[in-house]
Design an enzyme around this catalytic site. Sequence first.
Site, mmCIF file in Angstrom:
data_model
loop_
_atom_site.group_PDB
_atom_site.id
_atom_site.type_symbol
_atom_site.label_atom_id
_atom_site.label_comp_id
_atom_site.label_asym_id
_atom_site.label_seq_id
_atom_site.Cartn_x
_atom_site.Cartn_y
_atom_site.Cartn_z
ATOM 1 C CD GLU A 58 27.238 0.579 -31.203
ATOM 2 O OE1 GLU A 58 26.404 1.393 -30.742
ATOM 3 O OE2 GLU A 58 27.612 2.001 -31.640
ATOM 4 C CD GLU A 110 27.886 3.422 -35.093
ATOM 5 O OE1 GLU A 110 27.661 4.243 -34.475
ATOM 6 O OE2 GLU A 110 27.864 2.270 -35.279
HETATM 7 O O1 IFM Z 1 22.676 5.427 -34.126
HETATM 8 C C1 IFM Z 1 23.425 4.643 -33.394
HETATM 9 C C2 IFM Z 1 24.280 3.425 -34.552
HETATM 10 O O2 IFM Z 1 23.107 2.754 -34.761
HETATM 11 C C3 IFM Z 1 25.256 2.677 -33.672
HETATM 12 N N1 IFM Z 1 25.686 3.482 -32.789
HETATM 13 C C4 IFM Z 1 25.645 4.289 -32.293
HETATM 14 C C5 IFM Z 1 24.693 5.638 -33.557
HETATM 15 C C6 IFM Z 1 24.195 6.905 -32.815
HETATM 16 O O3 IFM Z 1 23.728 6.751 -31.615
#
Ligand code: IFM
Length: 442
Positions: free
Chosen positions: A167, A352
Amino acid sequence: MFFDRSRFPDKFTFGAATAAYQIEGNAKGNAGQNHWDTFAATPGNVVGAQNGARACDHYTFWQQDLDLMQAAGFDAYRFSTSWPRVQPDGRGAVNPEGLDFYDRLVDGVLDRGMDPYVTLYHWDLPLPLADKGGWCNRDTCAHFADYAEIIMDRIGDRVASTATVNEPWCISYLSHFLGQHAPGLRDIRATARSMHHILLAHGMAMSRLRQTGHDGLGLVLNFEPAQPADESEASARAAATQHAIYNRWFIEAVTRGKYPEEALLGLEPHLPQHWQDDMEIISQPLDFVGVNYYTRSLYEPAAEPAWPGTRSKQGPLKKTQMGWEVYPQGLEDILLWLSAEYVGDLPLYVTENGIALADRLEDGKIHDTERCAYITEHLQATANALSLGANIKGFFYWSLLDNFEWAHGYDKRFGLVHVDFKTLRRVPKFSYYMLQKALTNG
Ligand code: IFM
């Protein structure tokens, strides 16, 4: 009905994801400090000034956690390695305990019949590098490539997939412009530099890892449909600007070697000199792209004259514990958009997707039916994109465990497994058992 594995191709990978600082317990194993430790120690940055010093103590309980992954029937475990655990100063000397930990972890994943998916940087920047300007300093990119080589030298022979960074939008824009994550800056020059340098770090690590014989390399980007808050032209422009900053900047850089004009409008004057010369290394071939998806955002013009001149507005849809709208259609749209516009047949992974809920233990159980619905709807969206031609190879739920949710501390629970942060006892939630049933045909 919960999801049905038969809607996905045979080799489709189902997994769950975590990140080092959020679960390991940074105080263990001679790890160095990182910029989240000091960010959290500054009043007002993190709820209750909580930090990742203990977290879920996965450093101690990793075998138990991997047993939970295996029992659920997952094919793969996505985790990150901690830079300060492996190189406490961010450069030079290696902490052997840190490398040994990841060596054991990878073997533990394989011993349980799962594939290790590693991410090399999930936000825990070593403090000595933060002191030298962190991602605003170009030197950090070269140190990152060295660290990537050290890790992969040790575990690269056994991991199925390697993402350089997780990210980049959060690492740069959220942390240097919106000030919500470490280092908590609100500065456009720092923003532009970090947005460029994190991509350069990715590119330099990719080159180094290719040279040293590794493959299965890519990066993980987060996407959020940016939609106009109303029918006006001005809101359409606001949404287009945010779309360029959030969704297009990083994927366009790595696949086309350029940045979108709408974002350059505000950021170009602040980019490092001769930034164009870095675009070749940034845009070298990838083996996959990871897609993190949670929600959408609505935008309208801000009263504030300074660029980007946009502000987000609460939408009407059902919200998660984070206040994020539940919008599964956005995942299908993003996957199809990426396929059509940027990646073609390059494998995509949903690396994710998950929901935070205010889960409560009742009679020793957690009935997180909303999470079951969220997962089902997002898997459905993934299956739709697959059937429309997107080359999606896997789906990872965020997260295996309740954990340190950055500026929100331990209050926001994303896990399939509940963690009592006093006793560290793990209790699988209803969603865990639903997934287990679907994955094991149990
Ligand atoms: O917890 C975070 C993760 O570290 C990165 N992506 C989003 C998740 C939820 O906010």
